[in-house]
Design an enzyme around this catalytic site. Structure first.
Site, mmCIF file in Angstrom:
data_model
loop_
_atom_site.group_PDB
_atom_site.id
_atom_site.type_symbol
_atom_site.label_atom_id
_atom_site.label_comp_id
_atom_site.label_asym_id
_atom_site.label_seq_id
_atom_site.Cartn_x
_atom_site.Cartn_y
_atom_site.Cartn_z
ATOM 1 N N GLU A 397 0.604 -1.056 -0.119
ATOM 2 C CA GLU A 397 -0.010 0.100 -0.043
ATOM 3 C C GLU A 397 0.970 1.268 -0.166
ATOM 4 O O GLU A 397 0.581 2.069 -0.551
ATOM 5 C CB GLU A 397 -1.021 -0.083 1.408
ATOM 6 C CG GLU A 397 -2.072 -0.891 1.078
ATOM 7 C CD GLU A 397 -1.844 -2.384 1.507
ATOM 8 O OE1 GLU A 397 -2.680 -3.161 1.185
ATOM 9 O OE2 GLU A 397 -0.890 -2.498 1.584
ATOM 10 N N HIS A 466 -11.076 -5.763 9.894
ATOM 11 C CA HIS A 466 -11.571 -5.236 8.423
ATOM 12 C C HIS A 466 -12.827 -4.721 8.464
ATOM 13 O O HIS A 466 -13.730 -4.480 7.424
ATOM 14 C CB HIS A 466 -11.777 -6.468 7.340
ATOM 15 C CG HIS A 466 -10.500 -7.205 6.800
ATOM 16 N ND1 HIS A 466 -9.479 -7.656 7.749
ATOM 17 C CD2 HIS A 466 -10.238 -7.190 5.657
ATOM 18 C CE1 HIS A 466 -8.637 -8.031 6.686
ATOM 19 N NE2 HIS A 466 -8.955 -7.568 5.673
#
Length: 664
Positions: A397, A466
């Site tokens: 990322e 998440h």
């Protein structure tokens, strides 16, 4: 370009002059620091001059440079003027970055200097992105990226190396191995101090050179730059050198022996080159003395100019946070025929429209190509647009977000997809320290027209790692725009508008909205990303919500209406900047407010909104501002517990009915 260095008189004079110019500048900065004319951290480049001068000699004016916090030498080697460089050290308005960056953040658009980066390794993904942008636009440019050996322990080094090699980007990675990262000697913190094989393991041609030999550095740099220009992909050059000054002016140098420093001073690149020139009759002492006198005059003139230079007025404090000129808001059009769609399809169509509308637009992220995206938003786009414009990235990322920033700087319009907001924390360095601050640090010379899409929120039993709603993290950061489309029209139109922005925009898409079906006009187009929207008018209380919580607020409003309580529902839409005008106007009518926020209550965006309302509307309020937030626990896996954690319509109804003056 070959690796040969033409050692005629003009060239050797330029090499020596370049190194002396850096050395005398640094010496003067040291002196000015002791006089408190220069403040903050000051990282001097003494002893490493051959690297900057040798590499710069191999570059063309069109090439780009990304530096690290010890960048004064790189700036001067790229022909940044002495006055401009020193004024930046002073913090004066005439500095190369308008005084906004200071010693660690030199920027200069004229010489293609894309900044010193104070985050170790932080410039590596940026350089990869600049190379990507140039390659995608067919430019014959090389990006030279300077960094120290400490960066090789950072994840961004490995991510950038992998991306550059994978995509064969035109980047020269220049490792200035000066043996110490702050006070950490290489041998104490690196399990393997042979760095060339480490770079080569990514498939990059890599070599090492004596970084105190300016001719050797130039020869190697010319050879590697030539290989890049002929399609050889990224190259890696280790320059073995030494800093003969402390890490910074705060450094007491307790970690190394004075004899070691003295020994390396004898190997100074200026001393070596100057002696070699004299021994071989390539220059005479009087010529060297003339260079010294010329540079000393430059330094004196620079100091005099800086002493007289103006400070930027305090009234300009807010300049260069975001662009001063923005596109006009989109003009609404008469809606066309209504068609059935879903939130997911609207997101996909928004990306498709952008790719068709502007050849500079491309999208990259994890599993967006062959897989079709974690939430199937990009399903089919790889087949339609190909791997250049729908780019599957490694799981890195920080690396690919930084590359998106660099590509935006190079003139592209990237859409970076981060699979989930949780993963965005791995890219937070690039988002906060580069994307959001680069315009400010560069004094407005560079902007980052980048869009980052990411899924957010809970409700799918994805458990604690998440299911976050971290919009408040990003809405806290000056320099970003943050939006949260909750409707089909916004899912379709916000990306369009965001891609026209000159500054970075983060788009939060709630995971519970992707399957939402509905109807929207077949000619749905761009929508305003600055303004909140009143989704339901009312008279008794204002419900302020965004993203998936909007629909819970609307459901609560329906329930309240059955009891005769008319709630006005505002879709905030823009989380930074917040549309205070629309919010305040509503509350001045209803005199009460409840904020619905899927984030945790402590430090939440709802707290910011409540504070603004009470500051601006205190005398209009008949009740304190109430908040409905998620319970302050990690989001649990079991459905009944997950439901209990999150704001629900019943809780919103209860919060409204608890307000003073509300009929029950």
């Amino acid at each position: 370009m070959t690796g040969k260095v033409k050692l005629d008189h003009d060239h050797v004079r330029a090499l020596l002059r370049g190194m002396i110019r850096i050395r005398r500048f640094e010496e003067k900065c040291y002196e000015l620091y002791t006089q408190e004319k220069i403040r903050g951290f000051l990282h001097l480049y003494d002893g490493e001059e051959a690297v900057a001068v040798g590499v710069a000699a191999a570059l063309e004016p069109r090439d780009r440079v990304v530096s690290t916090y010890r960048e004064h030498g790189h700036a001067l080697a790229r022909s940044v003027s002495m006055e401009s460089a020193l004024a930046e050290m002073y913090g004066k308005a005439t500095g190369c970055a308008g005084g906004r960056g200071g010693s660690m953040h030199f920027f200069d658009a004229e010489t293609n200097l894309y900044g010193g980066n104070a985050i170790v390794g932080g410039g590596l993904p940026l350089a990869a992105g600049l190379g990507l942008g140039d390659r995608m636009q067919g430019r014959d440019c090389v990006t030279a990226c300077f960094f120290g050996e400490g960066a090789l322990a950072e994840g961004e080094f490995h991510e950038a190396m992998n991306l550059a090699a994978l995509w064969k980007l035109p980047v020269l990675f220049v490792l200035e191995n000066n043996l110490y990262a702050m006070g950490s000697a290489v041998a104490r913190v690196q399990a393997n101090t042979d760095f060339v094989p480490r770079a080569a393991s990514y498939g990059l041609p890599a070599e090492s050179v004596d970084g105190n030999d300016v001719v050797a550095v130039e020869a190697a740099a010319r050879r590697l730059v030539g290989a890049i220009r002929t399609g050889g992909g990224p190259q890696f050059l280790e320059c073995r050198t030494y800093r003969t000054r402390p890490h910074s002016m705060f450094d007491a140098e307790k970690y190394r022996d004075k004899a070691e420093v003295a020994e390396w001073r004898k190997r100074s690149p200026i001393t070596r080159f100057q002696g070699w020139l004299l021994d071989n009759g390539l220059m005479h002492q009087e010529q060297i003395d003339a260079i010294e006198a010329e540079v000393e005059a430059q330094v004196r003139n620079a100091v005099a100019a800086c002493e007289q230079a103006p400070w930027e007025p305090v009234e300009d404090l807010a300049r260069h946070v975001v662009a001063e000129v923005r596109p006009a808001p989109p003009v609404p059009v008469a809606p066309g025929k209504l068609v059935e769609s879903t939130y997911r399809d609207c997101c996909r169509q928004a990306v498709t429209d952008a790719l068709l509308r502007d050849e500079r637009v491309f999208m990259m992220g994890e599993d967006i190509g062959a897989y079709g995206g974690c939430y199937a938003v990009s399903m089919g786009l790889l087949q339609e647009f190909g791997p250049e414009r729908i780019r599957d990235t490694p799981l890195s990322e920080g690396g690919f977000t930084g590359a998106g920033i660099g590509a935006a700087l190079a003139g592209m319009r990237p859409i970076v997809e981060i699979m989930t907001v949780n993963f965005s924390l791995l890219a937070l360095d690039q988002i906060l320290n580069t994307a959001a601050t680069l315009r400010h640090m560069s004094g407005g010379q560079f902007g980052v027209p980048l869009v980052i899409r990411m899924a957010t929120g809970a409700g799918r039993q994805l458990a604690a790692q998440h299911s976050h709603s971290l919009e408040n993290f990003y809405a806290h950061i000056p320099g970003l725009r943050v939006v949260a489309p909750a409707t089909l029209e916004d899912a379709r139109g916000m990306l369009w508008t965001a891609l026209e922005e000159p500054d970075p925009v983060i788009v939060f898409e709630h995971v519970m909205l992707y399957n939402m079906a509905g109807r929207l006009p077949d000619n749905a187009g761009p929508v305003d990303i600055d303004r909140a929207a009143v989704r339901r008018p009312g008279r008794d209380v204002t419900l302020i919500a965004w993203s998936y919580s909007l629909w819970k607020a609307l459901e609560a409003a329906e329930a309240l209406a059955k009891d005769g309580i008319e709630a006005e529902v505002i879709d905030l839409r823009s989380l930074r900047p917040i549309d205070d005008e629309t919010v305040f106007a509503s509350i001045r009518r209803t005199r009460r407010a409840v904020v619905v926020d899927e984030g945790w209550r402590t430090g939440s965006l709802s707290g910011e909104i409540a504070a603004r309302v009470q500051e601006a509307c205190f005398w209009h309020l008949d009740a304190p501002v109430a908040r409905v937030c998620s319970a302050e626990v990690p989001v649990p896996y079991p459905k009944h517990l997950e439901t209990a954690v999150l704001p629900q319509p019943a809780g919103i109804v209860a919060a409204v009915k608890s307000l003073p003056g509300i009929a029950r």
